[in-house]
Design a protein around this motif. Structure first.
Motif, short mmCIF file in Angstrom:
data_model
loop_
_atom_site.label_atom_id
_atom_site.label_comp_id
_atom_site.label_asym_id
_atom_site.label_seq_id
_atom_site.Cartn_x
_atom_site.Cartn_y
_atom_site.Cartn_z
N ARG A 62 0.84 -1.21 0.00
CA ARG A 62 0.00 0.00 0.00
C ARG A 62 0.87 1.25 0.00
O ARG A 62 0.55 2.23 -0.68
N LYS A 63 1.98 1.23 0.73
CA LYS A 63 2.88 2.39 0.76
C LYS A 63 3.51 2.59 -0.62
O LYS A 63 3.62 3.74 -1.09
N GLU A 65 2.18 1.74 -3.50
CA GLU A 65 1.13 2.26 -4.37
C GLU A 65 0.88 3.74 -4.10
O GLU A 65 0.69 4.53 -5.02
N ARG A 66 0.87 4.11 -2.81
CA ARG A 66 0.65 5.51 -2.44
C ARG A 66 1.78 6.39 -2.99
O ARG A 66 1.54 7.46 -3.55
N TYR A 86 -5.09 6.24 0.24
CA TYR A 86 -4.16 5.29 0.87
C TYR A 86 -3.90 5.61 2.33
O TYR A 86 -2.85 5.30 2.87
N ASP A 88 -3.68 5.34 6.20
CA ASP A 88 -3.51 4.20 7.12
C ASP A 88 -4.67 4.16 8.10
O ASP A 88 -5.15 5.17 8.55
#
Length: 89
Positions: A62-63, A65-66, A86, A88
């Motif tokens: 996810r990081k 992608e962000r 994105y 958290d």
């Protein structure tokens, strides 16, 4: 001199009870068993440890992608949208 040492050791073992002598003899084997058990524990994973590892991988992805989204964003509004998408938690 050497023979007196051997006799002394022999007498010492004879004076020790069978229980103490058996503990002295089996101690190295018990220690080796403990080392093997520890090594096996170190190489196996519990279900919760597996779940934690999967969670870490998901967060890393996810990081990534962000970061890619932020890199492609051209305006301030697009960057805000990336952060919102994105976020958290």
């Amino acid at each position: 001199m050497r023979s007196s040492s051997i006799v002394l050791i022999t007498v010492a073992f004879a004076m020790l009870s069978g229980c103490v002598a058996s503990k002295i003899v089996t101690a190295p084997f018990k220690a080796a068993g403990t080392v093997v058990e520890t090594a096996v524990d170190a190489t196996t994973q519990t279900e919760s440890e597996k779940a934690e590892d999967i969670g870490r991988e998901v967060l890393k992805e996810r990081k990534r992608e962000r970061d890619a989204c932020l890199k492609q964003a051209e305006t301030k509004e697009e960057r805000k949208e990336c952060k919102r998408a994105y976020k958290d938690g």
